[in-house]
Design an enzyme around this catalytic site. Structure first.
Site, PDB file in Angstrom:
ATOM      1  CG  ASN A   1      -1.026   3.262  11.482  1.00  0.00           C
ATOM      2  OD1 ASN A   1      -0.701   2.678  10.426  1.00  0.00           O
ATOM      3  ND2 ASN A   1      -1.531   2.632  12.515  1.00  0.00           N
TER       4      ASN A   1
ATOM      5  CG  HIS B   1      -4.137  -7.630   1.089  1.00  0.00           C
ATOM      6  ND1 HIS B   1      -4.301  -6.817  -0.013  1.00  0.00           N
ATOM      7  CD2 HIS B   1      -3.043  -7.171   1.747  1.00  0.00           C
ATOM      8  CE1 HIS B   1      -3.338  -5.911  -0.027  1.00  0.00           C
ATOM      9  NE2 HIS B   1      -2.553  -6.087   1.024  1.00  0.00           N
TER      10      HIS B   1
ATOM     11  CG  MET C   1      -3.980  -6.083   8.041  1.00  0.00           C
ATOM     12  SD  MET C   1      -5.506  -5.240   7.613  1.00  0.00           S
ATOM     13  CE  MET C   1      -5.783  -4.233   9.080  1.00  0.00           C
ATOM     14  CB  SER C   2       0.336  -7.938   3.385  1.00  0.00           C
ATOM     15  OG  SER C   2       1.347  -6.994   3.668  1.00  0.00           O
TER      16      SER C   2
ATOM     17  CB  SER D   1      -0.855   0.093   1.259  1.00  0.00           C
ATOM     18  OG  SER D   1      -1.602  -1.051   1.444  1.00  0.00           O
TER      19      SER D   1
ATOM     20  CE1 TYR E   1      -7.786  -5.908   2.470  1.00  0.00           C
ATOM     21  CE2 TYR E   1      -5.756  -6.285   3.687  1.00  0.00           C
ATOM     22  CZ  TYR E   1      -6.459  -5.609   2.709  1.00  0.00           C
ATOM     23  OH  TYR E   1      -5.840  -4.649   1.977  1.00  0.00           O
ATOM     24  CD  GLU E   2      -7.665  -7.782  -1.580  1.00  0.00           C
ATOM     25  OE1 GLU E   2      -8.039  -7.021  -2.482  1.00  0.00           O
ATOM     26  OE2 GLU E   2      -6.548  -8.337  -1.578  1.00  0.00           O
TER      27      GLU E   2
ATOM     28  CG  HIS F   1      -0.622   2.918 -12.842  1.00  0.00           C
ATOM     29  ND1 HIS F   1      -1.404   2.799 -13.955  1.00  0.00           N
ATOM     30  CD2 HIS F   1      -0.131   4.168 -12.861  1.00  0.00           C
ATOM     31  CE1 HIS F   1      -1.373   3.926 -14.644  1.00  0.00           C
ATOM     32  NE2 HIS F   1      -0.612   4.786 -13.987  1.00  0.00           N
TER      33      HIS F   1
ATOM     34  CB  ALA G   1       1.347   0.291   4.675  1.00  0.00           C
TER      35      ALA G   1
ATOM     36  CG  HIS H   1      -6.975   2.097   3.633  1.00  0.00           C
ATOM     37  ND1 HIS H   1      -5.877   1.271   3.833  1.00  0.00           N
ATOM     38  CD2 HIS H   1      -7.147   2.167   2.293  1.00  0.00           C
ATOM     39  CE1 HIS H   1      -5.428   0.868   2.655  1.00  0.00           C
ATOM     40  NE2 HIS H   1      -6.174   1.398   1.710  1.00  0.00           N
TER      41      HIS H   1
HETATM   42  N1  HPA Z   1      -2.608  -2.350  11.756  1.00  0.00           N
HETATM   43  C1  HPA Z   1      -2.658  -3.307  10.808  1.00  0.00           C
HETATM   44  N2  HPA Z   1      -2.280  -3.116   9.565  1.00  0.00           N
HETATM   45  C2  HPA Z   1      -1.801  -1.911   9.233  1.00  0.00           C
HETATM   46  C3  HPA Z   1      -1.720  -0.871  10.157  1.00  0.00           C
HETATM   47  C4  HPA Z   1      -2.147  -1.100  11.499  1.00  0.00           C
HETATM   48  O1  HPA Z   1      -2.105  -0.227  12.377  1.00  0.00           O
HETATM   49  N3  HPA Z   1      -1.193   0.206   9.509  1.00  0.00           N
HETATM   50  C5  HPA Z   1      -0.980  -0.185   8.220  1.00  0.00           C
HETATM   51  N4  HPA Z   1      -1.344  -1.464   8.053  1.00  0.00           N
END
Ligand code: HPA
Length: 265
Positions: free
Chosen positions: A219, A62, A195-196, A33, A64-65, A40, A92, A233
């Site tokens: 974050n 992912h 998450m990946s 991400s 989660y998808e 793209h 990310a 997000h």
């Molecule tokens: N938690 C889970 N996945 C993430 C986060 C988070 O705080 N930030 C970016 N991907």
């Protein structure tokens, strides 16, 4: 088909790709991400990056998808069959380590496969020995030499901020973590949460690829019940954009440090 791909499925995809490009990549890069080219996501791009043949995946599948992990990791085995010997992963992630700041880059030293604790391992099921052994080691998943080279390259780049290094923990998502979950993940020894990445790394190590990678800290996780902040997000994508260029430059310089394949002339 609902129980995994056959060797021939990976092979057919690899053959198709090889018949549509003259490139013969040594390195595959999975861009997470905010790290691919904006707008793209979902492209597979072949090219030369700082002298190395590369195949870049802009976006990824992912858990989660709703994809099973054997679909999430399909591209990694295809890369292997293309002749790739090195996988670079980026993602990310939320910072669990209190020293981390938004915009930091963390070199991944190790991971915690939390879904794996509950039976979600991409290698679960019959093992195809043509890819690798039944019980692959993961204690050296993230290449030590490349991590050293990453630190020296970072110093040469003269960056103000230090390059972080730590443990990435994967959660399935898509919900972000509760305060109690964040505290738990910290206690488990994780520095960043996302998450990946972990399924791809496991499958890559299984088939013998060299792996290294980076988390972009987008974050800081919420560890305090009094906090008014919430993970979202948008903030993840914004932070990604601001450091993208630096990370791209970093990864492209590092290409030159990847050992050449034995058969290189
Ligand atoms: N938690 C889970 N996945 C993430 C986060 C988070 O705080 N930030 C970016 N991907």
């Amino acid at each position: 088909m609902d129980d995994g791909f056959k060797y021939e499925d990976y092979q057919n995809t690899a053959k198709w790709l090889l018949s549509h490009t003259k490139h013969r990549p040594q390195v595959a890069v999975i861009c997470g991400s905010g790290l691919g080219v904006p707008g793209h996501a979902g492209r597979l791009v072949f090219g030369i990056l700082n002298g190395r043949g590369c195949v870049m995946m802009q976006g990824r599948f992912h858990m989660y998808e709703g994809y099973p992990l054997w679909k999430v990791t399909f591209p990694v085995r295809v890369f292997h069959l293309l002749g790739v010997d090195t996988l670079v992963v980026t993602n990310a992630a939320g910072g669990l380590n209190p020293e981390f700041e938004v915009g930091d880059i963390m070199l991944i030293r190790d991971h915690i496969n939390l879904p794996g604790f509950c039976g979600e391992n991409p290698l679960r099921g019959p093992n195809d020995e043509r890819f690798g052994v039944r019980f692959p080691a993961m204690s050296d998943a993230y290449d030590r030499d490349m991590r050293q080279k990453a630190h020296s390259t970072w110093k040469q780049m003269g960056e103000q901020r230090e390059l972080r290094e730590g443990t990435y923990v994967m959660v399935a998502g898509p919900s972000f973590e509760t305060v109690a979950e964040c505290r738990l993940l910290q206690k488990l020894g994780a520095d960043a949460v996302g998450m990946s990445t972990v399924p791809e790394v496991i499958v890559a190590r299984h088939c013998g690829l060299r792996v290294f990678g980076f988390s972009l800290i987008t974050n800081k996780v919420i560890l305090d019940y009094e906090s008014q902040e919430k993970a979202n997000h948008k903030e993840v994508l914004e932070a990604g954009k601001q450091v993208t260029q630096k990370l791209e430059q970093f990864v492209s310089i590092l290409m030159a440090s990847i050992p050449l394949p034995d058969n290189a002339s």
